[in-house]
Design a protein around this motif. Structure first.
Motif, PDB file in Angstrom:
ATOM      1  N   SER A  61       0.852  -1.240   0.075  1.00  0.00           N
ATOM      2  CA  SER A  61       0.314  -0.037  -0.018  1.00  0.00           C
ATOM      3  C   SER A  61       0.699   1.307  -0.025  1.00  0.00           C
ATOM      4  N   ALA A 105     -10.202   6.643  -4.129  1.00  0.00           N
ATOM      5  CA  ALA A 105      -9.187   5.682  -4.754  1.00  0.00           C
ATOM      6  C   ALA A 105      -7.892   6.452  -5.012  1.00  0.00           C
ATOM      7  N   TRP A 163      -2.866   5.603  -6.915  1.00  0.00           N
ATOM      8  CA  TRP A 163      -4.262   5.246  -7.402  1.00  0.00           C
ATOM      9  C   TRP A 163      -4.443   3.834  -7.156  1.00  0.00           C
ATOM     10  N   GLN A 164      -5.469   3.611  -6.259  1.00  0.00           N
ATOM     11  CA  GLN A 164      -6.018   2.107  -5.784  1.00  0.00           C
ATOM     12  C   GLN A 164      -7.234   1.816  -6.678  1.00  0.00           C
ATOM     13  N   LEU A 165      -6.565   1.297  -7.825  1.00  0.00           N
ATOM     14  CA  LEU A 165      -7.590   0.602  -8.917  1.00  0.00           C
ATOM     15  C   LEU A 165      -8.502  -0.403  -8.331  1.00  0.00           C
ATOM     16  N   SER A 166      -8.002  -1.252  -7.388  1.00  0.00           N
ATOM     17  CA  SER A 166      -8.962  -2.008  -6.617  1.00  0.00           C
ATOM     18  C   SER A 166      -8.284  -2.363  -5.311  1.00  0.00           C
ATOM     19  N   ARG A 167      -8.746  -3.312  -4.823  1.00  0.00           N
ATOM     20  CA  ARG A 167      -8.306  -3.551  -3.210  1.00  0.00           C
ATOM     21  C   ARG A 167      -6.947  -4.408  -3.387  1.00  0.00           C
ATOM     22  N   ASP A 168      -6.643  -4.820  -4.320  1.00  0.00           N
ATOM     23  CA  ASP A 168      -5.078  -5.643  -4.575  1.00  0.00           C
ATOM     24  C   ASP A 168      -4.322  -5.010  -5.742  1.00  0.00           C
ATOM     25  N   VAL A 169      -4.773  -3.892  -6.389  1.00  0.00           N
ATOM     26  CA  VAL A 169      -3.746  -3.136  -7.268  1.00  0.00           C
ATOM     27  C   VAL A 169      -3.828  -1.797  -6.870  1.00  0.00           C
ATOM     28  N   SER A 183       0.641  -5.140  -7.159  1.00  0.00           N
ATOM     29  CA  SER A 183      -0.585  -5.873  -7.171  1.00  0.00           C
ATOM     30  C   SER A 183      -0.152  -7.275  -6.509  1.00  0.00           C
TER      31      SER A 183
END
Length: 766
Positions: free
Chosen positions: A45, A435, A512-518, A569
């Motif tokens: 993160s 995000a 930029w948090q594209l998703s929870r894991d990326v 990721s």
């Protein structure tokens, strides 16, 4: 190797590893917690390029020295310009410095438990009882105490805890190696916890000396004592006292003749083809003693945290080098240095809904005193030939007896350098949206450095110094060869013995948090390293280089601006971790090391570096772990002058900056009866690279790959473990550094990494 072939290698490795990761498994990759932004966060993160090793990683890889981490860190290379166990040359993404003078600082900052290690001899130490190691790439121009242009390495010890624990590791290996590592910790009272850690390492030399004691041995010890005290609610103190010592026979290098005659200036050549043997007339000593104390006070109130970190460190070094590497005493330098530093950092941090901030101040003060002696002895026939040249015109005396050694010169150089640095800094992280977050940091630093230097005729003058005294080139009263004291005769017009650098650096980044894991990130950051002073064996070479090429005792500050983008990721339900970064460096006044005769100089030149890293971890099935790391570096130093020839060279590669590196690991663990067995193989590939900034053919190292392996059995209750290991299994002969002494000696120094090393290790943990 052409870059198109590099791309094939990368594509094949990534594709093969990723395909394995697509197999279904119930296991997930452990989270790694780092403190890169002065608070504990999940590595995935944090929008910075970082490689981290947990304490368990270090144990499984068999790392016992601070320099070992380079083999599994993309973009990190560590050379040894004056032999193993001495001043390391740490290079990250091509940024580094191969100067071995003890008054210099590396552009890759090293920290131990939050304390900056300013002394380069103090950066080689044993790894023991570690919590983790973090390698941060790129300029550290905001949060970290000592400004660094290229990045930093932070070694973090295992802290005291309430839980009682006992750890012991015993290693027996080739060359009669015996190593012990132990730790004991736990609660001492309701509010107090302690931990004591020790390590010793001893082995015979692996470089055979046919006429004396074998070289490249080890005889080291270290300890660390920590005390944690809950002074009051939300107010605690961590004390750390540590010391270490290495007392070895000075490292031995390999002799390579470069003189056209086929022998060096003393008629010697080492032609046995054995890279771990020679005839060394000087056993010599390498002794480094370190000692330090630090205190960390932490006060919490609501969402505010106030931290004070104070540290005091000393390093004493004594090194007698057999520079000429032959059976006659040709070139005999001795390097002695005493280093002392004090640091103080004060940080206040806090958070609010959607943001985090930190402000602070930092103070650094160091004093290094050096005493360098140098004796050069030449044969009578050499002096007779010199005497006939127009430079001396018979003034050397003589005639000299052929076959006998005469002292040509004897130097006694002393320097004293005081450095004081003060800085204020601040950084804020703000969530622009759910995000996207913004990070902005700024730092103001003032560095002030005072320097005095005096090179005098040594106790035994020598025929060259006799000649210089006779012609009036040396002050007969002070016998000063080169004087850079306040008001000294050699103070360069327009310069003084003081450097005062002010700098504003900082960072601007987007996550930029594209998703929870990326997550994707982009950063623009800047760091600087203040100017300094050359402190080698300065003499008439220094004056000649100044007159011909404009080199100076002083050199300017360097500034590096970094542009970086990356992605982090965690894929396939936690079975794959894939991180990648691309960067571009704009380097102003890069500090590069050059040689002229026996004098060494740092000169400034602009440069650019571009490249990237990829790190992949996959758990394709239960018990199997695969890792892959790669780096690509394209470095270009715009202009650098070969001081020995006067040639101005362009577009040079940086030192220890291979275009491609690849590292990898495969580890499989399975249950057996009442315990488990683990088999591990790891490797490190280094592309072609150079050991000097002019990229001479003699400093070029061919590509090589090093393989290591281990096989271990762990008891069912994880109480004990026994392992057999092999390092450099293929017995690869590869050099970790070279130094060209063609001009003063007709030879090249070659520094080879250790040969194949097999052993067994027994570990106990309670």
């Amino acid at each position: 190797m052409p870059f198109r072939n590099h791309k094939k290698i990368l594509t094949t490795l990534v594709a093969s590893t990723a395909s394995l990761a697509h197999q279904v498994s119930a296991v997930v990759i452990d989270e790694i917690v780092i403190s890169a932004q002065k608070r504990e966060q999940n590595m995935q993160s944090v929008g910075v390029s970082v490689t981290a090793f947990t304490g368990n990683d270090l144990k499984q890889l068999g790392y016992i020295n601070s320099t070992d981490i380079a083999s599994q860190t993309p973009g990190l290379n560590i050379g040894t310009p004056v032999g193993e166990g001495n001043n390391p040359s740490i290079v990250l993404r091509g940024v580094g410095l191969n100067d071995f003078n003890d008054n210099n600082e590396s552009p890759i900052a090293v920290y131990k438990d939050g304390i900056y290690v300013g002394s380069m001899p103090g950066q080689s130490f044993q790894l023991f009882d570690m919590e983790r190691v973090e390698v941060l790439r790129g300029p550290q121009g905001t949060l970290y105490g000592r400004n660094a242009t290229g990045g930093l390495v932070h070694y973090i010890s295992r802290r005291p805890s309430e839980e009682m624990s006992v750890d012991a590791n015993f290693t027996a290996a080739e060359y009669n190696q015996i190593r012990f590592e132990g730790a004991l910790g736990g609660a001492l009272s309701e509010r107090t916890q302690g931990r004591l850690s020790v390590a010793t390492n001893k082995h015979d030399g692996y470089v055979e000396n046919r006429i004396g004691a074998d070289g490249n041995d080890a005889d080291t010890w270290a300890y660390r004592g920590q005390l944690y005290v809950d002074i009051a609610e939300n107010f605690n103190l961590l004390l750390n006292a540590h010391a270490g010592e290495s007392d070895n026979i000075a490292p031995k290098y390999q002799h390579q003749v470069t003189d056209p005659s086929g022998v060096d200036f003393w008629g010697y050549t080492d032609n046995d083809g054995d890279n771990f043997a020679g005839e060394y007339d000087r056993d010599g000593t390498l002794k480094i003693e370190t000692q330090g104390y630090n205190a960390t006070l932490t006060w919490l109130s609501g969402n505010l945290e106030l931290v004070s970190v104070s540290g005091w460190e000393t390093v004493d070094k004594f090194h007698q080098e057999d520079t000429d590497m032959g059976p006659l005493p040709g070139i005999l330098p001795t390097f002695a240095a005493d280093y002392e530093q004090f640091t103080q950092e004060l940080r206040l941090s806090g958070s609010w809904d959607g943001g985090f901030w930190v402000v602070g101040g930092y103070y650094f003060n160091s004093d290094v005193k050096g005493n360098y002696d140098l004796q050069i002895n030449y044969l009578g026939q050499q002096l007779n030939a010199m005497n006939e040249s127009p430079d001396f015109g018979g003034g050397l005396g003589g005639p000299f007896t052929e076959g006998e050694l005469y002292t040509f010169l004897n130097y006694d150089a002393k320097f004293d350098q005081d450095t004081e640095s003060m800085a204020v800094f601040g950084q804020v992280e703000y969530d622009l949206t759910a995000a996207v977050s913004l990070t902005a940091g700024l730092r103001y630093t003032q560095d002030e450095r005072d320097f005095t230097y005096l090179n005098q005729v040594g106790p035994q003058r020598g025929v060259l110094l006799d000649f210089l005294m006779d012609v009036g080139a040396i002050d007969p009263d002070t016998q000063a060869i080169f004087d850079y004291t306040k008001g000294g005769a050699d103070v360069i017009a327009g310069n003084v013995n003081n450097i005062d650098n002010d700098n504003i650096s900082g960072k601007l980044g987007l996550d930029w948090q594209l998703s929870r894991d990326v997550m994707m990130f982009a950063n623009v950051s800047q760091g600087f390293k203040s100017g300094g002073f050359n402190a080698g064996f300065m003499d008439s070479d220094m004056q000649a280089a100044r007159d011909q090429f404009g080199t100076n005792v002083q050199y300017d500050e360097e500034i590096l601006t970094s542009y970086e983008v990356g992605i982090k990721s965690t894929l396939l339900d936690g079975q794959v971790r894939l991180n990648a970064t691309a960067f571009y460096y704009d380097y102003q006044d890069f500090q590069a090391l050059s040689f002229f005769g026996i004098s060494q100089f740092i000169v400034n030149s602009d440069a650019t570096v571009k490249g990237g890293e990829l790190e992949l971890v996959a758990l394709p099935m239960e018990g199997l772990q695969l890792q892959l790391g790669t780096s690509f570096i394209d470095s270009q130093v715009e202009e650098v002058r070969d001081l020995n020839t006067g040639t101005l060279l362009t577009d040079r590669d940086m030192v220890l900056a291979p275009e491609l590196t690849v590292n990898g690991l495969a580890r499989y663990r399975w249950k057996l009866n009442q315990g488990s067995i683990a088999a591990q193989v790891d490797f490190n590939y280094q592309d072609d690279h150079f050991f000097d900034i002019v990229n001479s053919d003699i400093s070029a190292e061919d590509a090589y790959t090093v393989w290591n392996a281990s096989l271990s059995y762990t008891s069912a209750n994880d109480l004990w473990e026994v392992a057999v290991f092999g390092k450099n299994l293929a017995d690869e002969d590869y050099r970790v550094y070279t130094f060209d002494f063609t001009d003063p000696g007709g030879f090249n120094q070659q520094f080879f990494a250790p040969p194949r090393w097999m052993g067994v290790k027994l570990s106990f943990h309670y």
